[in-house]
Design an enzyme around this catalytic site. Structure first.
Site, PDB file in Angstrom:
ATOM      1  N   HIS A 100      20.859  78.559 -47.295  1.00 19.15           N
ATOM      2  CA  HIS A 100      21.415  78.250 -48.625  1.00 19.15           C
ATOM      3  C   HIS A 100      20.532  77.242 -49.361  1.00 19.15           C
ATOM      4  O   HIS A 100      20.167  76.221 -48.782  1.00 19.15           O
ATOM      5  CB  HIS A 100      22.816  77.661 -48.489  1.00 19.15           C
ATOM      6  CG  HIS A 100      23.806  78.611 -47.867  1.00 19.15           C
ATOM      7  ND1 HIS A 100      24.655  79.382 -48.613  1.00 19.15           N
ATOM      8  CD2 HIS A 100      24.058  78.927 -46.568  1.00 19.15           C
ATOM      9  CE1 HIS A 100      25.404  80.129 -47.807  1.00 19.15           C
ATOM     10  NE2 HIS A 100      25.055  79.874 -46.556  1.00 19.15           N
TER      11      HIS A 100
ATOM     12  N   ASP B 131      25.713  84.526 -53.764  1.00 19.53           N
ATOM     13  CA  ASP B 131      26.940  84.407 -52.989  1.00 19.53           C
ATOM     14  C   ASP B 131      28.100  84.003 -53.892  1.00 19.53           C
ATOM     15  O   ASP B 131      27.979  83.073 -54.686  1.00 19.53           O
ATOM     16  CB  ASP B 131      26.745  83.312 -51.924  1.00 19.53           C
ATOM     17  CG  ASP B 131      27.160  83.776 -50.550  1.00 19.53           C
ATOM     18  OD1 ASP B 131      27.151  84.997 -50.327  1.00 19.53           O
ATOM     19  OD2 ASP B 131      27.496  82.922 -49.712  1.00 19.53           O
TER      20      ASP B 131
ATOM     21  N   GLY C 172      32.519  80.953 -47.711  1.00 15.08           N
ATOM     22  CA  GLY C 172      33.667  80.074 -47.941  1.00 15.08           C
ATOM     23  C   GLY C 172      34.789  80.348 -46.956  1.00 15.08           C
ATOM     24  O   GLY C 172      34.548  80.804 -45.839  1.00 15.08           O
TER      25      GLY C 172
ATOM     26  N   GLU D 217      33.437  83.079 -38.662  1.00 11.00           N
ATOM     27  CA  GLU D 217      32.980  81.690 -38.532  1.00 11.00           C
ATOM     28  C   GLU D 217      34.216  80.796 -38.438  1.00 11.00           C
ATOM     29  O   GLU D 217      34.360  80.031 -37.503  1.00 11.00           O
ATOM     30  CB  GLU D 217      32.132  81.323 -39.762  1.00 11.00           C
ATOM     31  CG  GLU D 217      31.622  79.891 -39.775  1.00 11.00           C
ATOM     32  CD  GLU D 217      30.907  79.543 -41.085  1.00 11.00           C
ATOM     33  OE1 GLU D 217      31.113  80.240 -42.094  1.00 11.00           O
ATOM     34  OE2 GLU D 217      30.152  78.542 -41.093  1.00 11.00           O
TER      35      GLU D 217
ATOM     36  N   ASP E  82      20.764  78.119 -41.870  1.00 11.98           N
ATOM     37  CA  ASP E  82      21.968  78.012 -42.712  1.00 11.98           C
ATOM     38  C   ASP E  82      21.828  76.909 -43.777  1.00 11.98           C
ATOM     39  O   ASP E  82      21.451  77.201 -44.902  1.00 11.98           O
ATOM     40  CB  ASP E  82      23.201  77.801 -41.828  1.00 11.98           C
ATOM     41  CG  ASP E  82      24.499  78.170 -42.540  1.00 11.98           C
ATOM     42  OD1 ASP E  82      24.441  78.650 -43.686  1.00 11.98           O
ATOM     43  OD2 ASP E  82      25.588  77.974 -41.949  1.00 11.98           O
TER      44      ASP E  82
HETATM   45 ZN   LIG Z   1      26.013  80.262 -44.662  1.00 11.80          ZN
END
Ligand SMILES: [Zn+2]
Length: 337
Positions: free
Chosen positions: A18, A141, A173, A203, A281
């Site tokens: 990200h 995203d 999210g 996740e 990430d």
């Molecule tokens: Zn991510």
């Protein structure tokens, strides 16, 4: 050649990264200074993060931190700085290709111009990339717990910027507050508009969330997906559909999904024959980098060089790139591995 040096020189590919979470303390402090945030306060925040060894304890605390750093991106020039710094870091680590996620949903939520933010970041990344030999594409995203309407706008913009390197649409999210079934039509539309698709899943929720991302949304890659390991049928589903999991070890420890990297079900996932890629990430927030993720994986699970190179090979195969570019990346990998 010692393993660490070998990992460093390996030409790598990163698929789950990200822009906002890539910013390290120095960039954050610089942004804070520009945007009249208190630099002392920011330095304290960064030091505190380091003292806690980049562990947030739970997903909500991580989301708050993410919002805080994303909030420091104020002007197009800020996005440009983030894009440039990111590419410089990638180059230093021998990452030759990256698909960078822009939290487009967050940019819209901040009531900023997504056009201006993206164009600035993309231009800066492309300029730095041309100099340093790093190719960057983009994923837009949406924030799943913000609901469908903001996500629709993210998709519209992603489609509009296809010619500028936006290759995919995804959602991230809170999986619980933004279940997959809300987004079925949007994913279909994304495909119709020629975009690839990804989804964070498994996740913060269990294997059923991974199943929904694959079966309902048709996501081509799953961000994290570690909890798929709780259900062998779901592992079989992702394997049989050829959906790779983007594994991010430090991230899962930092957000409290697992206590230690050694608790990650990666060995069980690999035993089922699921394709896996390694990713950083939010390297700025988690005090990591792709190189460190490779070292951590090697140390924790005793992977051979062949297995480590295999993760890069998987990332090349799973990249949203034309075959010609993939074979160039493969040639580079073969000569270094
Ligand atoms: Zn991510």
């Amino acid at each position: 050649m010692p393993l660490e040096d070998w990992i460093a020189q390996l030409p790598k590919v990163e698929l789950h990264l990200h822009l906002e979470g890539s910013m390290g303390p120095q960039t954050l402090i610089e942004l804070g200074r520009r945007n009249r945030a208190d630099p002392t306060e920011l330095a304290r925040w960064a030091a505190d993060l380091e003292r806690r060894n980049f562990r947030f304890g739970n997903f909500q605390a991580f989301v708050e931190a993410y919002k805080f750093v994303a909030g420091l991106l104020d002007s197009p020039a800020d996005y440009a700085l983030a894009g440039k710094r990111l590419v410089e870091t990638l180059a230093a680590e021998n990452v030759r290709y990256a698909e960078v996620t822009l939290s487009a949903g967050m940019v819209l939520w901040k009531k900023q111009s997504l056009e201006a933010a993206f164009e600035a970041a993309a231009q800066a990344a492309a300029d730095a990339g041309a100099k340093l030999g790093v190719h960057v594409n983009w994923i837009f995203d949406a924030i799943r717990h913000f609901g469908v309407e903001p996500a629709r706008e993210v998709l519209r913009m992603a489609a509009r910027y296809r010619e500028r390197g936006v290759v995919a649409f995804g959602i991230g999210g809170d999986e619980r507050r933004g279940p997959a079934d809300l987004f079925v039509d949007l994913y279909r539309e994304a495909r119709d508009r020629g975009l690839h698709t990804t989804a964070h899943a498994g996740e913060t929720m269990g294997p059923e969330s991974v199943r929904a991302a694959v079966e309902l949304l048709g996501a081509e890659r799953i961000g994290h997906g570690l909890r798929a390991a709780e259900d062998r049928a779901v592992l079989a589903l992702v394997r049989d559909r050829g959906v790779p999991l983007e594994v991010c070890l430090s991230s899962n420890v930092a957000t409290g999904a697992i206590a230690e990297a050694s608790d990650h079900p990666l060995p069980a996932i690999l035993r089922e024959g699921v394709r896996v890629t390694l990713n950083s990430d939010d390297p700025g927030l988690f005090g990591t980098s792709l190189e460190r993720e490779f070292r951590l994986a090697a140390r924790t699970f005793d992977f051979s060089r062949e297995q480590l190179a295999g993760f890069v090979e998987n990332a090349i195969a799973a990249a949203f790139l034309a075959e010609r570019e993939k074979s160039e990346l493969r040639m580079g990998l073969e000569s270094a591995a």
